[in-house]
Design an enzyme around this catalytic site. Sequence first.
Site, PDB file in Angstrom:
ATOM      1  CG  ASN A   1      -5.446   3.741  -2.331  1.00  0.00           C
ATOM      2  OD1 ASN A   1      -6.538   4.071  -1.865  1.00  0.00           O
ATOM      3  ND2 ASN A   1      -4.536   3.096  -1.634  1.00  0.00           N
TER       4      ASN A   1
ATOM      5  CB  CYS B   1     -39.580  11.996 -30.336  1.00  0.00           C
ATOM      6  SG  CYS B   1     -39.616  13.729 -29.827  1.00  0.00           S
TER       7      CYS B   1
ATOM      8  CB  CYS C   1     -32.685  11.924 -25.938  1.00  0.00           C
ATOM      9  SG  CYS C   1     -34.307  11.192 -26.270  1.00  0.00           S
TER      10      CYS C   1
ATOM     11  CB  CYS D   1     -29.036  21.594 -29.638  1.00  0.00           C
ATOM     12  SG  CYS D   1     -28.154  21.934 -31.181  1.00  0.00           S
TER      13      CYS D   1
ATOM     14  CB  CYS E   1     -39.215  16.277 -23.082  1.00  0.00           C
ATOM     15  SG  CYS E   1     -37.546  15.817 -23.584  1.00  0.00           S
TER      16      CYS E   1
ATOM     17  CB  CYS F   1     -21.305  17.645 -30.596  1.00  0.00           C
ATOM     18  SG  CYS F   1     -22.857  18.346 -29.972  1.00  0.00           S
TER      19      CYS F   1
ATOM     20  CB  CYS G   1      -3.548   4.913   2.389  1.00  0.00           C
ATOM     21  SG  CYS G   1      -4.863   5.506   3.466  1.00  0.00           S
TER      22      CYS G   1
ATOM     23  CG  ASN H   1      -1.913   1.129   1.217  1.00  0.00           C
ATOM     24  OD1 ASN H   1      -1.691   2.129   0.530  1.00  0.00           O
ATOM     25  ND2 ASN H   1      -2.983   1.010   1.986  1.00  0.00           N
TER      26      ASN H   1
END
Lengths: 421, 439
Positions: free
Chosen positions: A203, A346, A390, A356, A349, A383, A139, A136
């Site tokens: 870790n 669709c 959605c 966009c 909404c 993009c 930590c 270890n």
Amino acid sequence: MINKDISIDFLGVHFENPFCLSSSPVGNCYEMCAKAFDEGWGGIVFKTIGPEDFEVDEVSPRFDELTKEATPFVAFKNMEQIAEHPLKQNLADLKKLKENYPDKVVIASIMGPTEKDWEELARLVTEAGAEMIEMNLSCPQMTSHAMGSDVGSNPPLVKKYCEAVKRGSDLPMMAKMTPNITDMVPAAKAALAGGADGIATINTVKSIANVDLERKTALPIVNGKSSVSGLSGKAVKPIALRFIQQLRVASGLEQLPISGIGGIETWEDAVEFILMGSTTLQVTTAVMQYGYRIVEDMKNGLMHYMEEQGVKHLSDLVGLANKNIVPAEDLDRNYKMYPEIDWDKCIGCGRCFISCYDGAHQAISWDEKTRRPSIDTSKCVGCHLCALVCPVHAIHPGKIVMKEGREGDPSKIDVVSQRLY
Amino acid sequence: MLSYNHQICEIRHNCFSLLTLNEMGPITMTKKYETEAPGYTMTTVMEEAARCLLCHDAPCSAACPAHTDPAKFIRSVRFRNVKGAAETIRENNALGAICARVCPTEKYCELACSRSGIDVPIDIGGIQRYVTDFEQADDMHILHKGDSNGMHIAIIGSGPAGLQAATTLLEKGYSVDIYEKNAKAGGYLTYGIPEYRLPSNIVDYEIKRITDMGANIHFNTIIGKDMTMDQLKAENDAVIVAIGASEAKMLPMFENNDAVETAVSFLARTKQAKGNIDLPDNALVIGGGDVAMDVVTTLKKLGVEHVTDAVYEQFDEFRASKKELAGAEREGVTIIDGYVPESVNGHTVTLKHRHINSEMTIEADTIILAIGQETNAKNLGIKLEHGEAPSAGYKTHDPKVFITGDIAQGDKTVVYAVQKGKEVAGEIDSILGGNRDDQ
């Protein structure tokens, strides 16, 4: 119920399945580890054992969680340090675990402030019957700066301590790396140079998860104050995967054996870590939230995945994604792909329209009468922010076109994702 | 082969197709009867599974008569292991997709659900439906016939208890022949429960899984008429009588009246005709159980304008499940609670309240009786009292003959039929020995 061999060898040790408890509160004593084995875990990394004279003195409370909307444990913050039981008892627990669970893998995690301590601890856990050692070096919440992530971000110290462990034991050994570092490769190479056989990572990530607005300090509040400490859980998965990827493609580290850690709670998470180059997997946060029983669905889901992929040996999956993750400059930038709206799905909404306009390129217009969006390809840059926001997954990859003046065959471009929504 | 993830997308797609049914132009009345309510998508089922508290000693699983283990399959869904969830359901319940739709979960798992301490129970039936739809779409084959042990079992009746008993026995290596009096298997599943609540194709899928395992169904065969019980006993190591209660009860005052039909007859012919039946302008239904709710809701969905249901019980003692009652109310059925028929004259029925001084007369084109069913066990050599075995359990006075399903003591729901089917199979196996190495 499906039953497939999901065993795998790691650093010369055979694991009946790749799922291990990571060194943490979930593997703090014999009874806990025994229950985990009974419920199906392949291995345990016993909570880090320190030298006899290191006094573990914990705060109360010591945990915090990050939430989003109604989802708990998006991330988990932990201030607990290493095993608080006396060294003698920890060693006795290791011994008893190996005796009672000969087919399971018992891994000892150790940590010391000096070379002498590392060497001695390595010797003691080897005598106790551990089959593997994890150092270890990472930590982030130790009360001593001679131990923990301050050491792990110092490659010369990492090498020195690895050498010390190798003097104390000839067991296979992995060095557990900290993500609180820009580049893990120098520390990993130092560990290997010091004799480590593999790497365990990541870790926890140094963090402040929440601030109390009245008390003006972070959570958890310890008598009016708080500290930076390690973050784990689902939110750190992307950080873990990037470190593992970068280790596996670093020159000189190809085929590096890795035990993957960081936010694993489902079989899909597990497969992701394996595809990224992990051979075994370590889990804590999901166990703290849900208990050891989660291993049932991780194992069963992994078996179904292997069946579906026609994979016979789990080891065949290790690192399969590494070659497909390339530097940003090597990506194909010659085309763009338009989103396509599935009108059957669709629900009108308008979330795509908002995102966009406010977050992308104003390529979606909104018909107030029909309450439906439409995409203007002259403005759309492809993009796919709209697809991500959605809520009914009605937006899919659509037509692919080459950018002006670029060569290429749009039909040959591979963009299909089968990622589960 | 379609990938795992892709399959889930497909299911999601199908569900959304249903959601948008309203936008597909005018809906014919039979469409309303034939169309099941939309199910979950991958996204919405995860939302529902995330509401589950994942209790340590889940009371839902303890409350399922068929031991379908909802706690385990919901946990699998929560951890995105839908295939594992399907295995849990199917291995415990050969009619998992059917129970998902018709089980009165409010009386069993959902009644026990800890989430009720916060708000409303988890929609366990809905999650089960999502998982079993996935199983079907992915063409999973979870159950398999065990290595043959050379023993033969005959089952009379292919309703839910008979089908589950067949499945459990096949898994244990027995060969199974089922004798069905009708042209199709499934009993009340096929001839009773309306299409909007249990689509025929779901029943067909479930039965095909069992015949694919090796169950051999003999249709149009009445034991005691086309074949004798002695013949079955001679040819098999054990015989299971799972004949259910398929005959409608009749009140003497309604006998020989052309305006009267039984619910059993009405539901059967409506389902066989996919809703294409001649409709009355109005109807009076007598009865207040789930069967009565099926009748009144079917009538409304098919376009009968005035549907009145006269129910013996008052609302506070209603027998029908809340879900089915709510469905009937949503369709606009007029429910008169606490009334019993006093007399009938042709199309006119006089009803009297059980407790208060009130009487009413209703004239209806059609009167449908949904007042319960009884068993016809003629020539089978078994003793029944009020359609039920005189003592608990599955044994009869004949060591070779067993009973199960509705004629065995206990609740008369599909999920209980599944439990009884499993238990009678287990009992026979423990007596006959089965495959020794399984023990």
